[in-house]
Design a protein around this motif. Structure first.
Motif, mmCIF file in Angstrom:
data_model
loop_
_atom_site.group_PDB
_atom_site.id
_atom_site.type_symbol
_atom_site.label_atom_id
_atom_site.label_comp_id
_atom_site.label_asym_id
_atom_site.label_seq_id
_atom_site.Cartn_x
_atom_site.Cartn_y
_atom_site.Cartn_z
ATOM 1 N N ASP A 1 5.853 -7.517 1.652
ATOM 2 C CA ASP A 1 5.221 -6.871 2.813
ATOM 3 C C ASP A 1 5.057 -7.899 3.916
ATOM 4 N N GLY B 1 8.720 14.504 1.885
ATOM 5 C CA GLY B 1 8.164 15.476 2.827
ATOM 6 C C GLY B 1 6.753 15.056 3.167
ATOM 7 N N ILE C 1 3.091 4.544 -0.410
ATOM 8 C CA ILE C 1 4.174 4.943 -1.309
ATOM 9 C C ILE C 1 4.787 3.715 -1.992
ATOM 10 N N ASP D 1 8.505 -10.440 7.007
ATOM 11 C CA ASP D 1 8.769 -9.314 7.904
ATOM 12 C C ASP D 1 10.254 -8.978 7.771
ATOM 13 N N ILE D 2 10.562 -7.756 7.355
ATOM 14 C CA ILE D 2 11.975 -7.462 7.082
ATOM 15 C C ILE D 2 12.817 -7.362 8.346
ATOM 16 N N ARG E 1 0.850 -1.201 0.000
ATOM 17 C CA ARG E 1 0.000 0.000 0.000
ATOM 18 C C ARG E 1 0.887 1.252 0.000
ATOM 19 N N LYS F 1 15.745 7.725 10.261
ATOM 20 C CA LYS F 1 15.801 8.221 8.885
ATOM 21 C C LYS F 1 17.111 8.973 8.614
ATOM 22 N N TYR G 1 11.996 8.141 15.048
ATOM 23 C CA TYR G 1 11.847 8.145 13.587
ATOM 24 C C TYR G 1 12.927 9.014 12.941
ATOM 25 N N ASN H 1 11.598 0.571 1.246
ATOM 26 C CA ASN H 1 10.533 1.548 1.479
ATOM 27 C C ASN H 1 9.798 1.323 2.791
ATOM 28 N N ILE I 1 3.528 13.702 2.215
ATOM 29 C CA ILE I 1 2.961 12.961 1.082
ATOM 30 C C ILE I 1 1.550 12.517 1.470
ATOM 31 N N THR J 1 -0.954 10.238 2.063
ATOM 32 C CA THR J 1 -1.166 8.792 2.213
ATOM 33 C C THR J 1 -2.122 8.574 3.385
HETATM 34 P P1 NAI Z 1 2.463 3.039 4.971
HETATM 35 O O1 NAI Z 1 2.316 2.802 6.434
HETATM 36 O O2 NAI Z 1 1.231 3.392 4.189
HETATM 37 O O3 NAI Z 1 3.127 1.766 4.262
HETATM 38 C C1 NAI Z 1 4.238 1.127 4.811
HETATM 39 C C2 NAI Z 1 4.225 -0.320 4.378
HETATM 40 O O4 NAI Z 1 5.375 -0.937 4.970
HETATM 41 C C3 NAI Z 1 2.989 -1.077 4.864
HETATM 42 O O5 NAI Z 1 2.418 -1.823 3.811
HETATM 43 C C4 NAI Z 1 3.540 -1.979 5.956
HETATM 44 O O6 NAI Z 1 2.823 -3.200 6.108
HETATM 45 C C5 NAI Z 1 4.971 -2.207 5.476
HETATM 46 N N1 NAI Z 1 5.834 -2.627 6.581
HETATM 47 C C6 NAI Z 1 5.918 -2.080 7.815
HETATM 48 N N2 NAI Z 1 6.769 -2.796 8.558
HETATM 49 C C7 NAI Z 1 7.225 -3.800 7.792
HETATM 50 C C8 NAI Z 1 8.098 -4.882 8.018
HETATM 51 N N3 NAI Z 1 8.683 -5.077 9.209
HETATM 52 N N4 NAI Z 1 8.360 -5.732 6.998
HETATM 53 C C9 NAI Z 1 7.769 -5.572 5.801
HETATM 54 N N5 NAI Z 1 6.922 -4.560 5.528
HETATM 55 C C10 NAI Z 1 6.647 -3.689 6.515
HETATM 56 O O7 NAI Z 1 3.599 4.155 4.836
HETATM 57 P P2 NAI Z 1 3.909 5.199 3.647
HETATM 58 O O8 NAI Z 1 3.324 6.498 4.018
HETATM 59 O O9 NAI Z 1 3.574 4.620 2.348
HETATM 60 O O10 NAI Z 1 5.497 5.335 3.805
HETATM 61 C C11 NAI Z 1 6.428 4.577 3.062
HETATM 62 C C12 NAI Z 1 7.830 5.021 3.451
HETATM 63 O O11 NAI Z 1 7.972 6.421 3.237
HETATM 64 C C13 NAI Z 1 8.163 4.779 4.914
HETATM 65 O O12 NAI Z 1 9.525 4.405 5.029
HETATM 66 C C14 NAI Z 1 7.933 6.144 5.539
HETATM 67 O O13 NAI Z 1 8.683 6.307 6.719
HETATM 68 C C15 NAI Z 1 8.418 7.053 4.411
HETATM 69 N N6 NAI Z 1 7.898 8.412 4.481
HETATM 70 C C16 NAI Z 1 6.551 8.679 4.335
HETATM 71 C C17 NAI Z 1 6.089 9.981 4.368
HETATM 72 C C18 NAI Z 1 4.652 10.349 4.173
HETATM 73 O O14 NAI Z 1 4.324 11.551 4.191
HETATM 74 N N7 NAI Z 1 3.740 9.400 3.956
HETATM 75 C C19 NAI Z 1 7.016 11.097 4.607
HETATM 76 C C20 NAI Z 1 8.389 10.702 4.750
HETATM 77 C C21 NAI Z 1 8.801 9.416 4.678
#
Ligand code: NAI
Length: 454
Positions: A247, A391, A228, A270-271, A226, A363, A359, A294, A393, A395
């Protein structure tokens, strides 16, 4: 959650009212789509003084597909040769300023002279790309003048408005920067502004097909069920890659659905598992070309209220597992020569954020990993290691942010709006590109030039 303010300012009454009240006026950004893949207008090339790049630049710019703009009276020699017909009269959609020959402060007058006459006429969602030279460690006049270009770029980015972006590329060879220039001069870089990208002198490996540069390659994206990560998987698949959608087991159904839609493969894992790297390597016996770290989590609390487990969960998912899996895959030789590693940092790791000590630490650690590993990985196997730092995003994560904070996050950047997952994905696709071998060790923010941090 839809950005209603952005929709409102897109209407005539909304524009009128917000202008009268002095409120931000974000513009609808031109993003890539199959029906509208290029910027809407010609490209204008300017040079501040002399160029250090030679004729390669004109050829590379011609290959962006943008027609050459007619040169105004203040312009010096314009694009020549096979660059396509002059697109007389239309507002430029892009201006490339070659400032690689700027070696002292007086030469900076050429920057003003080149851009002052044209900046107002640049089309909405237009691009300014400034080309600079690497800073010379033994010439403090050159270093001062070249560093000045960064302050110039970031300041212009903050004032230019109308969805237009301004970025600086430091380079020594135009061919090595082709994929970078194509990206920055296209709708794919809609939410990237105020950035400084260093392009090395690595021999470029042009793909057979610029439309599907990842054809025949395999890309693994963690956390791709899901958000990004899903957008990254979609974009890399669009570019021709076979995508492995990794995932957690709890998200396996969603991961399978994404993989099925993209003709890829799902991997429930699980990573943070100690053997995650080995299991990825085992699932991909023929190896991997693109590895996108990601997956990430937040567990926000101020430090005084943060239990140790919230601290360690975030450090483990966002940083330790990135290090572990990278090390394991490199050690197993799973990453093919010319491979690409792209990790996801965050502006919270660059600027810091209240309630996010865990966090922010994780990062920032990603940026450290990238900078230290990049030279070694490139030297060993031609592998590049870069990071994106998103920044605000749009979501599910940011939709859950309280209204006032969400509005502040959306507006506090030069583009006055949040980015979309695809903006991060397009940036990752550029870094994953086979012709981006000279882009290494970079942390590129995808933040609309957020006011947080540099
Ligand atoms: P999200 O929470 O919608 O998606 C993250 C995905 O990573 C989920 O599908 C989750 O199940 C998976 N995940 C979590 N832990 C895991 C694990 N141990 N093993 C495998 N998969 C795992 O998050 P989003 O918003 O899509 O963010 C993606 C990346 O971008 C993250 O690293 C987040 O920190 C980074 N980010 C997001 C921002 C935003 O504004 N949404 C801003 C800055 C960075």
């Amino acid at each position: 959650m839809a950005d209603r303010y952005l929709s409102f300012t897109g209407t005539a009454p909304g524009r009128f009212l917000t202008r009268r009240l002095g409120l931000p006026q974000p513009a609808a950004l031109h993003r890539w789509s199959p029906g509208r893949p290029a910027l809407d207008g010609p490209l204008l090339r300017r040079t501040a003084g002399t160029s250090a790049l030679g004729p390669g630049l004109a050829a590379v710019l011609a290959r962006t597909g943008l027609p050459a703009a007619e040169q105004g009276p203040a312009a010096d020699q314009g694009p020549t040769g096979d660059e396509g017909p002059a697109a007389g009269g239309r507002a430029p959609a892009a201006v490339v300023l070659d400032a690689t020959g700027v070696r002292d402060v007086p030469a900076l007058a050429g920057v003003h002279a080149a851009l002052h006459p044209v900046v107002r006429s640049l089309a909405p969602s237009g691009r300014v790309v400034v080309l600079g030279a690497p800073l010379a460690p033994d010439d403090h006049h050159q270093a001062a003048a070249q560093q000045a270009l960064e302050g110039f770029t970031r300041s212009l980015g903050k004032e230019i408005g109308r969805g237009r972006t301004v970025n600086l590329v430091r380079l020594t060879d135009a061919w090595a920067a082709e994929s970078t220039l194509r990206f920055l001069l296209s709708p794919r870089s809609a939410y990237v502004s105020g950035q400084v990208v260093h392009v090395g002198a690595q021999e470029p490996a042009a793909p057979d097909d610029w439309e599907r540069p990842l054809a025949g390659r395999t890309a693994l994206v963690t956390g791709a069920a899901r958000g990004i990560g899903e957008a990254v998987a979609e974009t890399l698949a669009r570019d021709g890659a076979h995508v492995v959608v990794l995932d957690v087991p709890a998200a396996e159904r969603d991961a399978c659905a994404v993989a099925a839609r993209l003709g890829g493969t799902a991997l429930a894992l699980d990573i943070t598992a100690a053997d995650a790297g080995d299991r990825i390597a085992a699932a991909l016996p023929e190896g991997l070309d693109v590895l996108v770290h990601n997956a990430g989590i937040t567990r926000d609390r101020r430090l005084a209220n943060m239990p140790a487990e919230r601290w360690s969960q975030v450090l483990d998912v966002n940083l330790a597992s990135v290090l572990r899996t990278t090390d394991a895959l490199l050690a197993a030789g799973a990453l093919r020569p010319g491979g690409r590693i792209v990790a996801t940092a965050s502006i919270a790791g660059l600027a810091g954020n209240a309630g996010q000590t865990n966090y922010g630490a994780s990062k920032a650690g990603v940026a450290g990993l990238v900078r230290a590993l990049a030279p070694r990985a490139l030297a060993g196997h031609g592998v590049t290691v870069n990071a994106v730092a998103p920044g605000f995003i749009e979501t599910r994560m940011t939709a859950a942010v309280p209204l006032f904070l969400r509005e502040a996050g959306r507006r506090m950047n030069s583009l006055g709006q949040g980015g979309l997952p695809v903006d991060v994905a397009e940036t990752i696709a550029w870094l994953a590109h086979p012709a981006s071998g000279a882009v290494n060790g970079q942390v590129v923010r995808v933040c609309g030039q957020s006011l947080l941090g540099a």
